[in-house]
Scaffold this motif. Sequence first.
Motif, mmCIF file in Angstrom:
data_model
loop_
_atom_site.group_PDB
_atom_site.id
_atom_site.type_symbol
_atom_site.label_atom_id
_atom_site.label_comp_id
_atom_site.label_asym_id
_atom_site.label_seq_id
_atom_site.Cartn_x
_atom_site.Cartn_y
_atom_site.Cartn_z
ATOM 1 N N ARG A 86 0.829 -1.211 0.000
ATOM 2 C CA ARG A 86 0.000 0.000 0.000
ATOM 3 C C ARG A 86 0.860 1.256 0.000
ATOM 4 O O ARG A 86 0.540 2.239 -0.669
ATOM 5 C CB ARG A 86 -0.928 -0.003 1.208
ATOM 6 C CG ARG A 86 -1.832 1.222 1.253
ATOM 7 C CD ARG A 86 -3.037 1.020 2.125
ATOM 8 N NE ARG A 86 -4.026 2.052 1.908
ATOM 9 C CZ ARG A 86 -5.251 2.031 2.401
ATOM 10 N NH1 ARG A 86 -5.636 1.000 3.136
ATOM 11 N NH2 ARG A 86 -6.095 3.006 2.155
ATOM 12 N N ASP A 89 2.193 2.035 -3.380
ATOM 13 C CA ASP A 89 1.122 2.372 -4.302
ATOM 14 C C ASP A 89 0.534 3.749 -3.988
ATOM 15 O O ASP A 89 0.400 4.597 -4.885
ATOM 16 C CB ASP A 89 0.013 1.310 -4.222
ATOM 17 C CG ASP A 89 -1.139 1.607 -5.168
ATOM 18 O OD1 ASP A 89 -0.880 2.065 -6.304
ATOM 19 O OD2 ASP A 89 -2.303 1.393 -4.773
ATOM 20 N N GLU A 90 0.192 3.993 -2.731
ATOM 21 C CA GLU A 90 -0.532 5.210 -2.367
ATOM 22 C C GLU A 90 0.335 6.255 -1.667
ATOM 23 O O GLU A 90 -0.088 7.404 -1.506
ATOM 24 C CB GLU A 90 -1.732 4.855 -1.486
ATOM 25 C CG GLU A 90 -2.712 3.934 -2.202
ATOM 26 C CD GLU A 90 -4.067 3.874 -1.527
ATOM 27 O OE1 GLU A 90 -4.112 3.806 -0.283
ATOM 28 O OE2 GLU A 90 -5.078 3.892 -2.249
ATOM 29 N N PRO A 209 -3.679 10.504 -2.361
ATOM 30 C CA PRO A 209 -2.900 9.289 -2.614
ATOM 31 C C PRO A 209 -2.131 9.388 -3.931
ATOM 32 O O PRO A 209 -2.634 9.902 -4.938
ATOM 33 C CB PRO A 209 -3.969 8.188 -2.669
ATOM 34 C CG PRO A 209 -5.112 8.733 -1.868
ATOM 35 C CD PRO A 209 -5.110 10.206 -2.156
ATOM 36 N N ARG A 210 -0.916 8.884 -3.906
ATOM 37 C CA ARG A 210 -0.094 8.901 -5.119
ATOM 38 C C ARG A 210 -0.722 8.072 -6.225
ATOM 39 O O ARG A 210 -0.503 8.338 -7.406
ATOM 40 C CB ARG A 210 1.312 8.383 -4.798
ATOM 41 C CG ARG A 210 2.176 9.398 -4.086
ATOM 42 C CD ARG A 210 3.541 8.819 -3.727
ATOM 43 N NE ARG A 210 4.220 8.228 -4.868
ATOM 44 C CZ ARG A 210 4.930 8.910 -5.771
ATOM 45 N NH1 ARG A 210 5.043 10.215 -5.640
ATOM 46 N NH2 ARG A 210 5.527 8.297 -6.764
ATOM 47 N N SER A 211 -1.505 7.059 -5.847
ATOM 48 C CA SER A 211 -2.162 6.230 -6.864
ATOM 49 C C SER A 211 -3.152 7.041 -7.690
ATOM 50 O O SER A 211 -3.453 6.686 -8.831
ATOM 51 C CB SER A 211 -2.887 5.055 -6.190
ATOM 52 O OG SER A 211 -3.788 5.524 -5.203
ATOM 53 N N PHE A 212 -3.666 8.152 -7.120
ATOM 54 C CA PHE A 212 -4.530 9.058 -7.874
ATOM 55 C C PHE A 212 -3.704 10.137 -8.572
ATOM 56 O O PHE A 212 -3.931 10.445 -9.745
ATOM 57 C CB PHE A 212 -5.548 9.724 -6.949
ATOM 58 C CG PHE A 212 -6.531 8.783 -6.319
ATOM 59 C CD1 PHE A 212 -6.784 7.527 -6.872
ATOM 60 C CD2 PHE A 212 -7.214 9.139 -5.167
ATOM 61 C CE1 PHE A 212 -7.692 6.654 -6.293
ATOM 62 C CE2 PHE A 212 -8.127 8.277 -4.585
ATOM 63 C CZ PHE A 212 -8.366 7.031 -5.143
ATOM 64 N N ASP A 230 -10.760 12.825 -5.025
ATOM 65 C CA ASP A 230 -9.520 12.088 -4.795
ATOM 66 C C ASP A 230 -8.977 12.267 -3.381
ATOM 67 O O ASP A 230 -8.037 11.574 -2.987
ATOM 68 C CB ASP A 230 -8.445 12.552 -5.790
ATOM 69 C CG ASP A 230 -8.771 12.148 -7.215
ATOM 70 O OD1 ASP A 230 -9.655 11.292 -7.393
ATOM 71 O OD2 ASP A 230 -8.148 12.701 -8.149
ATOM 72 N N ARG A 232 -8.552 11.906 0.516
ATOM 73 C CA ARG A 232 -8.851 10.834 1.460
ATOM 74 C C ARG A 232 -8.620 11.324 2.888
ATOM 75 O O ARG A 232 -7.536 11.788 3.224
ATOM 76 C CB ARG A 232 -7.984 9.612 1.187
ATOM 77 C CG ARG A 232 -8.301 8.424 2.095
ATOM 78 C CD ARG A 232 -7.629 7.174 1.586
ATOM 79 N NE ARG A 232 -8.116 6.841 0.245
ATOM 80 C CZ ARG A 232 -7.457 6.045 -0.599
ATOM 81 N NH1 ARG A 232 -6.301 5.522 -0.253
ATOM 82 N NH2 ARG A 232 -7.972 5.797 -1.789
ATOM 83 N N TRP A 244 4.226 8.765 5.764
ATOM 84 C CA TRP A 244 4.097 9.033 4.337
ATOM 85 C C TRP A 244 5.431 9.457 3.755
ATOM 86 O O TRP A 244 6.318 9.971 4.439
ATOM 87 C CB TRP A 244 3.037 10.094 4.045
ATOM 88 C CG TRP A 244 3.089 11.328 4.896
ATOM 89 C CD1 TRP A 244 3.966 12.368 4.807
ATOM 90 C CD2 TRP A 244 2.211 11.635 5.987
ATOM 91 N NE1 TRP A 244 3.691 13.311 5.760
ATOM 92 C CE2 TRP A 244 2.610 12.880 6.499
ATOM 93 C CE3 TRP A 244 1.124 10.981 6.566
ATOM 94 C CZ2 TRP A 244 1.971 13.487 7.573
ATOM 95 C CZ3 TRP A 244 0.487 11.579 7.636
ATOM 96 C CH2 TRP A 244 0.910 12.822 8.119
ATOM 97 N N VAL A 248 4.440 13.307 -0.601
ATOM 98 C CA VAL A 248 2.987 13.136 -0.647
ATOM 99 C C VAL A 248 2.307 14.455 -0.276
ATOM 100 O O VAL A 248 2.671 15.117 0.696
ATOM 101 C CB VAL A 248 2.545 12.010 0.308
ATOM 102 C CG1 VAL A 248 1.053 12.087 0.604
ATOM 103 C CG2 VAL A 248 2.873 10.657 -0.286
#
Length: 325
Positions: A86, A89-90, A209-212, A230, A232, A244, A248
């Motif tokens: 995770r 990813d995020e 989140p980095r995934s976004f 986006d 969170r 983090w 981020v």
Amino acid sequence: MMTIKQAKDANFWRNLNPDLSIEGTPAAKPGAGGEMVSDTPVLAAGSFTAISSSQTAISPAISPVSTVRHPVIASGDIDFAALSDRFWDEGYFVLHDILPVDAIDRLRAAIERLVAANLPAAMIYLYDEAWQMFASLRPLLSHFLGDRIALLPHFWAWHVNPQDQGRGWPPHRDYQGESAMGDDMLISLSLWVPLCDATPENGCMYVLPRSFERWYDFPVTKPQDVALQDVRALPAGPGTVMGWRQDVYHWGGRASRHASSPRISLSLEFQNAAFDPLGDPLLNMETPPGFHTRLALIAGQFEKYRHMQDMDEDVLRWCQAILKT
């Protein structure tokens, strides 16, 4: 506001929070004959283990003064595979119920005493227990940063008051440069610890989140760049540890006047000491700096972060006077 003389007197701070210690020594208490005695002796210099300059770039000018307690977590307590998946990813992780609640409660109560005395919450870093709490997380930090971990001289404490609709820091990144090499080697990491329930009502943390973000056509440089869906929220209770990547995009919320309690929290930043220092001086994680060095470091944070939140002018003048003495 206290005087400079009071600020430079460790016993002033010990007496303010007698349940905590400074340089291994708590506040003195009246003995049987009326004399003032301490429950804990000052630690001998020989009991310290400093990291040598050959091991890391930690400044030799920082003298160690108090040892840390054994880690409160072990590697087997965490599913590091899922955590890493995770995180990479995020860009962040949230671990609930990691820190002992009794230690958290003592720090929370100490910050409440500071604030009640019209003193900044960040003065909590004068006390050993604030440093020890983060040092107890070495297994977690080592997983992401390796065995050569250094403390960056960047830290803060918040007491977000719902009564005046206080807020956390605005959207930002902790570091504007590279926080990682590729997707498997982390350079620096921020940890954030709530000392009470952190909720949307009292100003919990929010992240993009980095995934976004990786799907955005442009780098996010201001809040208007972020798609609201986006965002969170990261509500958390005492004993939680958040971390983090320092690149981020994140921020703290504003507290509602209807919130039942303030949001009280701490943060500290770390780096893999195999890389060039991201701050000066780097600090030894195992042996935090002495009282007078802590005081100067804290004073420096106010000038450093005055763009992130409103600072009382009297506090700024006091900090500048500390740095000049």
